[in-house]
Design a protein around this motif. Structure first.
Motif, PDB file in Angstrom:
ATOM      1  N   LEU A  25       0.393  -1.416   0.247  1.00 40.47           N
ATOM      2  CA  LEU A  25      -0.203  -0.075  -0.265  1.00 40.47           C
ATOM      3  C   LEU A  25       1.042   1.221  -0.006  1.00 40.47           C
ATOM      4  N   LEU A  26       2.468   1.779   0.761  1.00 40.82           N
ATOM      5  CA  LEU A  26       2.602   2.598   0.953  1.00 40.82           C
ATOM      6  C   LEU A  26       3.545   2.938  -0.636  1.00 40.82           C
ATOM      7  N   SER A  27       4.191   1.487  -0.935  1.00 39.74           N
ATOM      8  CA  SER A  27       4.781   1.669  -2.226  1.00 39.74           C
ATOM      9  C   SER A  27       3.483   2.429  -3.297  1.00 39.74           C
ATOM     10  N   ALA A  28       2.594   2.513  -2.798  1.00 41.29           N
ATOM     11  CA  ALA A  28       1.226   2.984  -4.212  1.00 41.29           C
ATOM     12  C   ALA A  28       0.998   4.446  -4.058  1.00 41.29           C
ATOM     13  N   VAL A  29       1.502   4.844  -2.531  1.00 44.26           N
ATOM     14  CA  VAL A  29       1.248   6.129  -1.903  1.00 44.26           C
ATOM     15  C   VAL A  29       2.076   5.801  -2.629  1.00 44.26           C
ATOM     16  N   ILE A  30       4.116   6.435  -2.895  1.00 42.41           N
ATOM     17  CA  ILE A  30       5.187   6.107  -2.837  1.00 42.41           C
ATOM     18  C   ILE A  30       4.800   7.084  -4.336  1.00 42.41           C
ATOM     19  N   ASP A  31       3.830   5.625  -5.409  1.00 46.95           N
ATOM     20  CA  ASP A  31       3.646   5.629  -6.473  1.00 46.95           C
ATOM     21  C   ASP A  31       2.870   6.999  -6.867  1.00 46.95           C
ATOM     22  N   HIS A  32       1.608   7.664  -6.389  1.00 53.39           N
ATOM     23  CA  HIS A  32       0.886   8.436  -6.451  1.00 53.39           C
ATOM     24  C   HIS A  32       1.814   9.886  -5.934  1.00 53.39           C
ATOM     25  N   PHE A  90     -14.437   1.498   0.234  1.00 51.63           N
ATOM     26  CA  PHE A  90     -13.295   0.959  -0.982  1.00 51.63           C
ATOM     27  C   PHE A  90     -13.055   2.425  -1.230  1.00 51.63           C
ATOM     28  N   PRO A  91     -11.701   2.936  -0.002  1.00 53.05           N
ATOM     29  CA  PRO A  91     -11.223   4.176  -0.645  1.00 53.05           C
ATOM     30  C   PRO A  91     -10.052   4.124  -1.493  1.00 53.05           C
ATOM     31  N   GLY A 129      -6.778   8.633  -8.626  1.00 50.00           N
ATOM     32  CA  GLY A 129      -6.605   7.530  -8.860  1.00 50.00           C
ATOM     33  C   GLY A 129      -7.562   6.094  -8.077  1.00 50.00           C
ATOM     34  N   GLY A 130      -7.061   4.872  -8.522  1.00 50.24           N
ATOM     35  CA  GLY A 130      -8.419   4.028  -7.874  1.00 50.24           C
ATOM     36  C   GLY A 130      -7.994   3.446  -6.432  1.00 50.24           C
ATOM     37  N   THR A 167     -13.093   0.764  -8.630  1.00 50.46           N
ATOM     38  CA  THR A 167     -12.310   1.103  -9.555  1.00 50.46           C
ATOM     39  C   THR A 167     -10.848   0.912  -9.043  1.00 50.46           C
ATOM     40  N   PRO A 168     -10.032  -0.115  -9.626  1.00 52.55           N
ATOM     41  CA  PRO A 168      -8.944  -0.282  -9.115  1.00 52.55           C
ATOM     42  C   PRO A 168      -7.915   0.800  -9.876  1.00 52.55           C
ATOM     43  N   ASP A 169      -7.390   0.962  -8.993  1.00 56.50           N
ATOM     44  CA  ASP A 169      -6.278   1.514  -9.598  1.00 56.50           C
ATOM     45  C   ASP A 169      -5.397   1.460 -10.595  1.00 56.50           C
TER      46      ASP A 169
END
Length: 334
Positions: A164-171, A238-239, A244-245, A307-309
């Motif tokens: 999840l944090l990796s996704a935060v980094i991506d955003h 579903f946040p 993004g998603g 909706t998936p990110d």
């Protein structure tokens, strides 16, 4: 019957019923979670499957065994772990029209080195009594002061939270992710402990109001008589990311470089994305199938849609070392 006749009969029997080699899998998934689909494969093909569960140390073991490894396939519950094994050169590409037709391009390696089998969303478990509908909106919102002392979490360095944090980094980039992780830590109601289900129990007990968790744990709790009361105390939200998603992770499979039973292993890989196998995954594990059109379980369908990110899974895997460093720097588990 003469000895020669008996010998011929025995040979004909052997030709008529060939003995297939077993397929051996090294897996970080608990065996009981995937045994039903393996049993279905064996029933259909006659090929036995040997499951070897290892919570950690898979890379080291495959390296130590080298070309002598009995493992045909590896299965993991997290894209970062799957990609690590691939990046270590311990897998080989699999060319299969069945796999590429069944699995969306975003859920498999461009080089056919890994393939997703199921997906799960990283969602918010929210107290039905203390959190209003729509109060949880985005992952970024978890850093808001309104959640001060209201969040429970498992360890920040667990694979699911690192993903999840990796996704935060991506955003939002490294600095934004560090600020986010530090703020979420300040909002914790208690020191991180236990698994995702333990966070739901804590909400039920009134220790916190929301927690982050994987979708399929809700199904498992509802199916467990002792945990049903916990599950009924929360609802799934579903946040999304602000741009993004909803964050998703995958369980996946790859073929080892050694693969002594390659043909049988490919048969199994293709079976795992068949309508039969994908339905078993959905019903028994409460996960989302990768095969388009495969039915969801009634419980999963009741949670609603999301909706998936669109963040690349390979990019998320690449961010994992940075995510681990951030969690340690902010002392998330402290």
């Amino acid at each position: 019957m003469s000895f020669r006749t008996a010998l011929l009969a025995s040979a004909c029997t052997a030709i008529a019923a060939p003995a297939y080699a077993d397929v051996t899998i090294y897996t970080t998934r608990q065996a009981e979670l995937i045994q039903p689909v393996m049993d279905a494969f064996t029933a259909e093909t006659g090929i036995a499957v040997n499951l070897n569960f290892m919570e950690e140390g898979m890379v080291e073991r495959l390296k130590a065994e080298g070309a002598r490894s009995p493992a045909d396939l590896i299965m993991t519950v997290d894209i970062a772990n799957l990609k690590q094994i691939v990046d270590e050169g311990l897998t080989q590409p699999v060319e299969s029209d069945v796999l590429t037709a069944a699995i969306p391009e975003t859920l498999r390696s461009p080089e056919n080195l890994w393939f997703a089998l199921t997906t799960r969303a990283r969602v918010i478990y929210a107290s039905k009594d203390r959190v209003a509908d729509g109060e949880v909106t985005t992952y970024e919102d978890l850093a808001s002061d309104k959640w001060d002392g209201r969040i429970c979490s498992r360890s920040g360095v667990h694979n699911y939270n690192l993903a999840l944090l990796s996704a935060v980094i991506d955003h939002v980039g490294e600095d934004g992710a560090r600020a986010w992780a530090a703020a979420v830590r300040e909002n914790l109601a208690r020191k991180p402990e236990g698994n995702d289900r333990a966070q739901v129990r804590a909400i039920w007990a009134g220790e916190c109001d929301i927690a982050v968790g994987n979708t399929y744990y809700m199904g498992q709790m509802l199916a467990d008589e002792e945990q049903t009361e916990w599950a009924n105390a929360v609802r799934i939200e579903f946040p999304t990311f602000e741009n993004g998603g909803t964050h998703v992770n995958v369980s996946g499979v790859a073929m080892t470089t050694s693969a002594p039973n390659k043909d049988e292993a490919i048969q199994l890989m293709e079976f795992l994305v068949s309508p039969t196998a994908q339905s078993i995954y959905a019903e028994s594990n409460y996960e989302y199938p990768v095969l388009e059109g495969a039915a969801l379980s009634d419980i999963v369908a009741s949670w609603g849609t999301f909706t998936p990110d669109t963040a690349s899974l390979s990019d998320l895997a690449a961010h994992r070392p940075m995510a681990l460093r951030i969690m340690e720097e902010v002392n998330f588990d402290g």
